[in-house]
Design a protein around this motif. Structure first.
Motif, PDB file in Angstrom:
ATOM      1  N   GLY A  89      23.132  50.959  44.743  1.00  0.00           N
ATOM      2  CA  GLY A  89      22.684  49.880  43.872  1.00  0.00           C
ATOM      3  C   GLY A  89      23.323  49.865  42.493  1.00  0.00           C
ATOM      4  N   LEU A  90      24.558  50.350  42.381  1.00  0.00           N
ATOM      5  CA  LEU A  90      25.224  50.359  41.078  1.00  0.00           C
ATOM      6  C   LEU A  90      25.518  48.958  40.579  1.00  0.00           C
ATOM      7  CD1 LEU A  90      27.838  53.266  41.279  1.00  0.00           C
ATOM      8  CD2 LEU A  90      25.437  53.337  40.597  1.00  0.00           C
ATOM      9  N   PHE A  91      25.743  48.029  41.517  1.00  0.00           N
ATOM     10  CA  PHE A  91      26.019  46.638  41.174  1.00  0.00           C
ATOM     11  C   PHE A  91      25.799  45.818  42.433  1.00  0.00           C
ATOM     12  CE2 PHE A  91      29.911  49.266  41.225  1.00  0.00           C
ATOM     13  CZ  PHE A  91      30.345  48.996  42.512  1.00  0.00           C
ATOM     14  N   SER A  92      25.759  44.505  42.273  1.00  0.00           N
ATOM     15  CA  SER A  92      25.535  43.621  43.416  1.00  0.00           C
ATOM     16  C   SER A  92      26.741  43.644  44.338  1.00  0.00           C
ATOM     17  CB  SER A  92      25.283  42.190  42.940  1.00  0.00           C
ATOM     18  OG  SER A  92      26.477  41.653  42.372  1.00  0.00           O
ATOM     19  N   ILE A  93      26.538  43.200  45.559  1.00  0.00           N
ATOM     20  CA  ILE A  93      27.651  43.127  46.501  1.00  0.00           C
ATOM     21  C   ILE A  93      28.691  42.121  46.000  1.00  0.00           C
ATOM     22  CG2 ILE A  93      26.723  41.320  48.011  1.00  0.00           C
ATOM     23  CD1 ILE A  93      28.391  44.582  49.175  1.00  0.00           C
ATOM     24  N   GLU A  94      28.223  41.066  45.333  1.00  0.00           N
ATOM     25  CA  GLU A  94      29.155  40.081  44.779  1.00  0.00           C
ATOM     26  C   GLU A  94      30.010  40.688  43.670  1.00  0.00           C
ATOM     27  OE1 GLU A  94      25.536  37.778  46.279  1.00  0.00           O
ATOM     28  OE2 GLU A  94      25.898  39.638  45.172  1.00  0.00           O
ATOM     29  N   GLU A  95      29.418  41.537  42.835  1.00  0.00           N
ATOM     30  CA  GLU A  95      30.187  42.203  41.791  1.00  0.00           C
ATOM     31  C   GLU A  95      31.161  43.212  42.395  1.00  0.00           C
ATOM     32  OE1 GLU A  95      31.479  43.676  37.964  1.00  0.00           O
ATOM     33  OE2 GLU A  95      30.834  41.771  38.815  1.00  0.00           O
ATOM     34  N   GLY A  96      30.723  43.899  43.447  1.00  0.00           N
ATOM     35  CA  GLY A  96      31.633  44.814  44.131  1.00  0.00           C
ATOM     36  C   GLY A  96      32.853  44.092  44.674  1.00  0.00           C
ATOM     37  N   VAL A  97      32.636  42.929  45.260  1.00  0.00           N
ATOM     38  CA  VAL A  97      33.760  42.138  45.773  1.00  0.00           C
ATOM     39  C   VAL A  97      34.650  41.664  44.636  1.00  0.00           C
ATOM     40  CG1 VAL A  97      34.363  39.970  46.932  1.00  0.00           C
ATOM     41  CG2 VAL A  97      32.612  41.464  47.914  1.00  0.00           C
ATOM     42  N   ARG A  98      34.062  41.256  43.509  1.00  0.00           N
ATOM     43  CA  ARG A  98      34.871  40.823  42.360  1.00  0.00           C
ATOM     44  C   ARG A  98      35.827  41.920  41.907  1.00  0.00           C
ATOM     45  NH1 ARG A  98      35.234  40.906  36.722  1.00  0.00           N
ATOM     46  NH2 ARG A  98      33.695  42.585  36.620  1.00  0.00           N
ATOM     47  N   LYS A  99      35.351  43.167  41.926  1.00  0.00           N
ATOM     48  CA  LYS A  99      36.167  44.294  41.477  1.00  0.00           C
ATOM     49  C   LYS A  99      37.404  44.508  42.356  1.00  0.00           C
ATOM     50  CE  LYS A  99      32.519  47.155  39.331  1.00  0.00           C
ATOM     51  NZ  LYS A  99      33.247  47.694  38.162  1.00  0.00           N
ATOM     52  N   MET A 100      37.367  43.958  43.561  1.00  0.00           N
ATOM     53  CA  MET A 100      38.483  44.176  44.483  1.00  0.00           C
ATOM     54  C   MET A 100      39.161  42.883  44.919  1.00  0.00           C
ATOM     55  SD  MET A 100      36.107  45.478  47.727  1.00  0.00           S
ATOM     56  CE  MET A 100      35.396  46.828  46.801  1.00  0.00           C
ATOM     57  N   THR A 101      38.853  41.778  44.232  1.00  0.00           N
ATOM     58  CA  THR A 101      39.490  40.496  44.599  1.00  0.00           C
ATOM     59  C   THR A 101      39.987  39.747  43.358  1.00  0.00           C
ATOM     60  OG1 THR A 101      37.300  39.423  44.691  1.00  0.00           O
ATOM     61  CG2 THR A 101      38.203  40.288  46.753  1.00  0.00           C
ATOM     62  N   SER A 102      39.117  38.964  42.727  1.00  0.00           N
ATOM     63  CA  SER A 102      39.583  38.122  41.623  1.00  0.00           C
ATOM     64  C   SER A 102      40.018  38.939  40.415  1.00  0.00           C
ATOM     65  CB  SER A 102      38.499  37.125  41.204  1.00  0.00           C
ATOM     66  OG  SER A 102      37.373  37.776  40.653  1.00  0.00           O
ATOM     67  N   MET A 103      39.399  40.095  40.203  1.00  0.00           N
ATOM     68  CA  MET A 103      39.753  40.898  39.033  1.00  0.00           C
ATOM     69  C   MET A 103      41.174  41.461  39.144  1.00  0.00           C
ATOM     70  SD  MET A 103      37.495  43.893  37.289  1.00  0.00           S
ATOM     71  CE  MET A 103      37.945  44.653  35.732  1.00  0.00           C
ATOM     72  N   PRO A 104      41.523  42.135  40.251  1.00  0.00           N
ATOM     73  CA  PRO A 104      42.923  42.561  40.371  1.00  0.00           C
ATOM     74  C   PRO A 104      43.901  41.389  40.490  1.00  0.00           C
ATOM     75  CG  PRO A 104      41.712  43.080  42.378  1.00  0.00           C
ATOM     76  CD  PRO A 104      40.712  42.687  41.339  1.00  0.00           C
ATOM     77  N   ALA A 105      43.472  40.288  41.114  1.00  0.00           N
ATOM     78  CA  ALA A 105      44.355  39.121  41.211  1.00  0.00           C
ATOM     79  C   ALA A 105      44.697  38.596  39.818  1.00  0.00           C
ATOM     80  CB  ALA A 105      43.703  38.024  42.045  1.00  0.00           C
ATOM     81  N   ALA A 106      43.695  38.564  38.937  1.00  0.00           N
ATOM     82  CA  ALA A 106      43.939  38.099  37.569  1.00  0.00           C
ATOM     83  C   ALA A 106      44.871  39.056  36.836  1.00  0.00           C
ATOM     84  CB  ALA A 106      42.615  37.957  36.825  1.00  0.00           C
ATOM     85  N   ARG A 107      44.675  40.344  37.017  1.00  0.00           N
ATOM     86  CA  ARG A 107      45.544  41.323  36.364  1.00  0.00           C
ATOM     87  C   ARG A 107      46.989  41.167  36.838  1.00  0.00           C
ATOM     88  NH1 ARG A 107      45.770  43.418  31.964  1.00  0.00           N
ATOM     89  NH2 ARG A 107      44.447  45.252  31.882  1.00  0.00           N
ATOM     90  N   LEU A 108      47.167  40.898  38.125  1.00  0.00           N
ATOM     91  CA  LEU A 108      48.502  40.749  38.697  1.00  0.00           C
ATOM     92  C   LEU A 108      49.107  39.376  38.443  1.00  0.00           C
ATOM     93  CD1 LEU A 108      47.804  42.513  42.107  1.00  0.00           C
ATOM     94  CD2 LEU A 108      49.336  43.363  40.312  1.00  0.00           C
TER      95      LEU A 108
END
Length: 523
Positions: free
Chosen positions: A435-454
């Motif tokens: 329960g460190l974060f929501s499943i939606e936040e977990g997905v953000r950390k591995m999708t839109s966030m790295p996509a934005a960085r790249l």
């Protein structure tokens, strides 16, 4: 008529927003329509029965630059939902390659035994296109590789001319499509650099809309100074900064220094600096076994290292220094891979076990493996604690990166499970169970966030017009089945993986499809 409609899903779009009930239509390699698509026609209609649909996971920190050549199906990537990855991390990239045969040999010793039929970074990417990988492959240019091309493994500052060579090669690589420059300041030849060298090189980066990712100079007792150095490079060069696989090593530093390192990142961000970090969700590292040799022994390259390990007097000095720095640590270091059949028996054993079996000093046992394998041996090192992993992961600027490779399920050796299970572990264990974060936040950390960085404008989100990189998973059964004891298995609960609209995995089995693209950065 569409090629594919995925009906009745819980759609996680990658932004961090709550999931929504929807259908998704795909035409070719593109997401064509999102909504309730009752009555719409498609060549294939799949009822997801309320399971989750997310963007394909983006691994911002991988080392598949060479392994994809041998394992283009990339089962370790695909079967955990990774559809795009960034290679060339920790300062190690297969290009550019010098035309000087001595420098090319040094690059081969550093990166891997390849033909190096390319010189430019773009020529290397052309070669990777011929591989036809199952994943989308993006790549960084490594500072260590730039330094080798300009000056080899010399432990000194570059001359003005050598600095210009590195800057020219960096510009050329960024123009050819490199997404960023990375450094491995804990490894030679990056270790031989100064802060000023890194600042000067990183001044090139902003004009290309790229960023700088660093394996910092220290991740243990001196990590605060290393963090200060990385942030200084960011501040004085203007290059956005990515702290690679942020962690704190050694027991004496646990439950303490991670609070200070993250505070430094947050202070830099409050100052207006673009500083972020990535992380893998395990308490063990993995790297080359020769990382246990004192760094000064690498001056001149791998051949000089092997000469020094073979010289009794020099070896005695190296042994004493290694044993001093490894007090209480040799038993935490396990051999995960050797190239030769002769030494295959050491895989899965720690250095103390190997030393006792041979009646040797631990440092000597380690050095002998390095010598016999000519530096083609890897390790797993248990050096972190779970509390630090969770604290770092909970930060909103931390994205997920495996630090792993593209491997098959029958890869020789016993690699770190991060290559096979990183992304599922974050979602199943740390999000769902802890329960460190929501499943939606977990997905953000591995999708839109790295996509934005790249700077990927067409991946990382489920949105009409984006590329159809998609992952279907059952959150209830999702499990990171790869373990340290048995790493080479498919994750449970990953039901379907699409790469550019092509079904590439179904129910934990690779379909054989190789629909990935080699991506090139454009400002």
């Amino acid at each position: 008529m569409y090629d594919l409609i995925l009906k009745n899903c819980r759609l996680i779009d990658g932004t961090g927003a709550p999931w929504l009930a929807a259908d998704v239509a795909v035409k070719g390699d593109t997401i064509a329509k999102i909504g309730k698509l009752d009555g719409e026609e498609a060549a294939e209609i799949v009822d997801l029965k309320g399971h989750y649909l997310a963007p394909g996971f983006i691994d911002i920190h991988s080392h598949s630059d060479t392994s994809l050549m041998t394992y283009p199906q990339a089962e370790s990537r695909i079967l955990q939902g990774v559809t795009t990855e960034l290679g060339g991390n920790c300062g190690i990239s297969a290009a550019p390659a010098s035309e000087d045969p001595v420098r090319r040999k040094e690059l081969g010793d550093y990166v891997g035994d390849l033909a190096y039929s390319w010189r430019r970074f773009g020529e290397y990417l052309d070669y990777m296109e011929e591989i036809r990988p199952s994943v989308n492959f993006a790549c960084a240019v490594g500072h260590g590789s730039l330094r080798i091309a300009a000056m080899g493994f010399e432990d000194r500052k570059p001359t003005a001319e050598e600095m210009e060579v590195m800057k020219d090669l960096l510009r050329e690589s960024l123009e050819d499509g490199a997404f960023c420059m990375t450094s491995g300041l804990i490894y030679p030849p990056g270790y031989f650099s100064t802060t000023e060298e890194m600042i000067e090189l990183c001044k090139v980066i902003p004009e290309y809309g790229a960023f700088y990712a660093t394996h910092m100079r220290n991740e243990a007792a001196d990590i605060l100074n290393a963090m200060d150095e990385a942030i200084r490079v960011c501040r004085e060069s203007g290059a956005p900064l990515e702290i690679s696989h942020h962690k704190v090593l050694r027991k004496a530093n646990w439950r303490s220094l991670c609070f200070k390192t993250t505070a430094k990142i947050e202070a830099a961000r409050a100052e207006g600096l673009d500083v972020r970090a990535d992380q893998y969700p395990y308490i063990a590292t993995a790297t080359s076994l020769d990382s246990n040799v004192p760094t000064w022994a690498f001056e001149g390259g791998v051949e000089k290292l092997l000469e020094r390990l073979s010289d009794p007097e020099t070896r005695a000095k190296l042994r004493d220094q290694a044993n001093e720095s490894h007090k209480g640590r040799w038993q935490d270091i396990y051999v995960s891979y050797v190239k030769s059949e002769k030494n295959r028996w050491v895989v899965g054993k720690n250095i103390v076990e190997i030393a006792e079996a041979q009646g040797k000093d631990p440092a000597d046992a380690c050095f002998d493996i390095i010598l016999e394998e000519r530096c083609r041996a890897n390790e797993i090192n248990y050096g972190m604690c779970e509390e630090d992993v969770e604290y770092i992961m909970s930060k909103p600027y931390i994205m997920t990166g495996s630090d792993g490779d593209a491997f098959s399920l029958d890869y020789p050796g016993q690699p770190h499970p991060r290559a096979y299970g990183t992304f599922v572990r974050v979602l199943s264990h740390y999000s769902r169970d802890r329960g460190l974060f929501s499943i939606e936040e977990g997905v953000r950390k591995m999708t839109s966030m790295p996509a934005a960085r790249l700077g990927l404008r067409d991946r990382g989100l489920i949105k009409e017009g984006m590329k159809a990189d998609l992952v279907v998973f059952d959150l209830e059964t999702l499990e990171d089945t790869p373990s340290f004891e048995n790493p080479k298995v498919a994750c449970r609960g990953i039901e379907r993986v699409y790469v550019n609209g092509v079904l590439t995995a179904k129910d934990g089995v690779h379909t054989g499809a190789r629909a990935g693209k080699v991506l090139r950065h454009r400002k």
